[in-house]
Design a protein around this motif. Structure first.
Motif, PDB file in Angstrom:
ATOM      1  N   PRO A 144      28.927  -6.374  23.203  1.00 58.34           N
ATOM      2  CA  PRO A 144      28.486  -6.270  24.596  1.00 58.34           C
ATOM      3  C   PRO A 144      29.599  -5.698  25.481  1.00 58.34           C
ATOM      4  CG  PRO A 144      27.762  -8.351  23.676  1.00 58.34           C
ATOM      5  CD  PRO A 144      28.661  -7.714  22.642  1.00 58.34           C
ATOM      6  N   GLU A 145      29.221  -4.831  26.404  1.00 55.28           N
ATOM      7  CA  GLU A 145      30.234  -4.128  27.195  1.00 55.28           C
ATOM      8  C   GLU A 145      31.133  -5.086  27.969  1.00 55.28           C
ATOM      9  OE1 GLU A 145      30.625  -0.919  30.854  1.00 55.28           O
ATOM     10  OE2 GLU A 145      28.766  -0.958  29.689  1.00 55.28           O
ATOM     11  N   TYR A 146      30.583  -6.163  28.509  1.00 52.78           N
ATOM     12  CA  TYR A 146      31.409  -7.066  29.312  1.00 52.78           C
ATOM     13  C   TYR A 146      32.510  -7.717  28.477  1.00 52.78           C
ATOM     14  CZ  TYR A 146      29.173 -11.364  27.524  1.00 52.78           C
ATOM     15  OH  TYR A 146      28.737 -12.389  26.731  1.00 52.78           O
ATOM     16  N   LEU A 147      32.232  -7.973  27.199  1.00 53.46           N
ATOM     17  CA  LEU A 147      33.261  -8.546  26.335  1.00 53.46           C
ATOM     18  C   LEU A 147      34.305  -7.495  25.960  1.00 53.46           C
ATOM     19  CD1 LEU A 147      31.050 -10.736  23.966  1.00 53.46           C
ATOM     20  CD2 LEU A 147      32.659 -11.552  25.707  1.00 53.46           C
ATOM     21  N   ALA A 148      33.853  -6.284  25.661  1.00 54.28           N
ATOM     22  CA  ALA A 148      34.796  -5.215  25.337  1.00 54.28           C
ATOM     23  C   ALA A 148      35.699  -4.911  26.526  1.00 54.28           C
ATOM     24  CB  ALA A 148      34.045  -3.963  24.906  1.00 54.28           C
TER      25      ALA A 148
END
Length: 227
Positions: free
Chosen positions: A116-120
């Motif tokens: 997920p982008e928010y984790l990356a």
């Protein structure tokens, strides 16, 4: 014959390619197990599943559960993982030096991951990459994710470069499928996370590399994408 050079743009998968994030994910599933009064798993038992995502990790921790029950654990996994993010994982050998070498050569680099982008994005400042990574595409950034070609196509579009100017490096079959579908040169990273039945030779990457330190040598990169 000219000397080999790095590509204009190097795009990377994240987990299992740049970052050995398995320790973060093991810490996550072991917290989930502990909350249920169950024994922890060893790192080696979980490592092969890391590149397959949250569902695969939940399945490795709770193999007796149905697919539907495993899917129901994904929100919990992501919540706990966000708390363990960046606390235990390390870069693979030579990755920091390779990124320095790319930048010194005038190349740009970015990340295309199914995380997920928010984790990356949360990892970027922890790794010192928030001002260095030229593009970041997550698994939920677009309407499609790898192995669909769209994430790689969009990364090239955002960088205003041709597909032919890019090379994608990944440790999972989906990475190479995505690159092939996009018409992008690819490198299969054998130092990453694979299940026993995975056959990297069948992925048909342009280049297969055994060690992460091999990326330091531009001669190991597909030269059709070199500047």
């Amino acid at each position: 014959m000219s000397d080999p050079i790095f590509p204009a743009v190097a795009l990377f998968d994240l987990d299992g390619t740049l970052l050995d994030s398995a320790p973060d994910m093991v810490a996550t599933v072991n917290r989930m197990l502990a909350e249920r009064g169950r024994a922890p798993l060893a790192l080696d038992a979980v490592r092969p599943h890391v590149s397959k995502g949250a569902r695969a990790m939940s399945g490795a921790a709770f193999p007796e559960l149905s697919m539907e029950a495993r899917d129901a654990l994904v929100p919990e996994f992501l919540r706990v993982y966000a708390e363990e993010l960046g606390k235990h994982g390390v870069l693979f050998d030579g990755i920091a030096a390779m990124l320095d070498a790319l930048e010194a050569a005038g190349s740009r680099w970015g990340i295309v991951t199914n995380k997920p982008e928010y984790l990356a994005r949360a990892l970027m400042p922890l790794l010192g990459w928030d001002t260095r990574c030229a593009v970041l595409i997550g698994g939920d950034t677009l309407s499609e994710r790898k192995p669909h070609p769209l994430p790689l196509q969009e990364a090239a579009r955002r960088l205003d470069v041709a597909i032919d100017d890019c090379v994608y490096v990944g440790d999972d079959e989906r990475d190479i499928q995505s690159a092939r579908s996009a018409g992008m040169a690819s490198i299969a990273a054998l130092w990453g996370y694979r299940l026993d039945h995975d056959d990297p030779l069948a992925w048909q990457a342009d280049v297969i590399l055994e060690r992460s330190t091999d990326l330091l040598d531009p001669a190991h990169w597909p030269q059709q994408a070199a500047r």
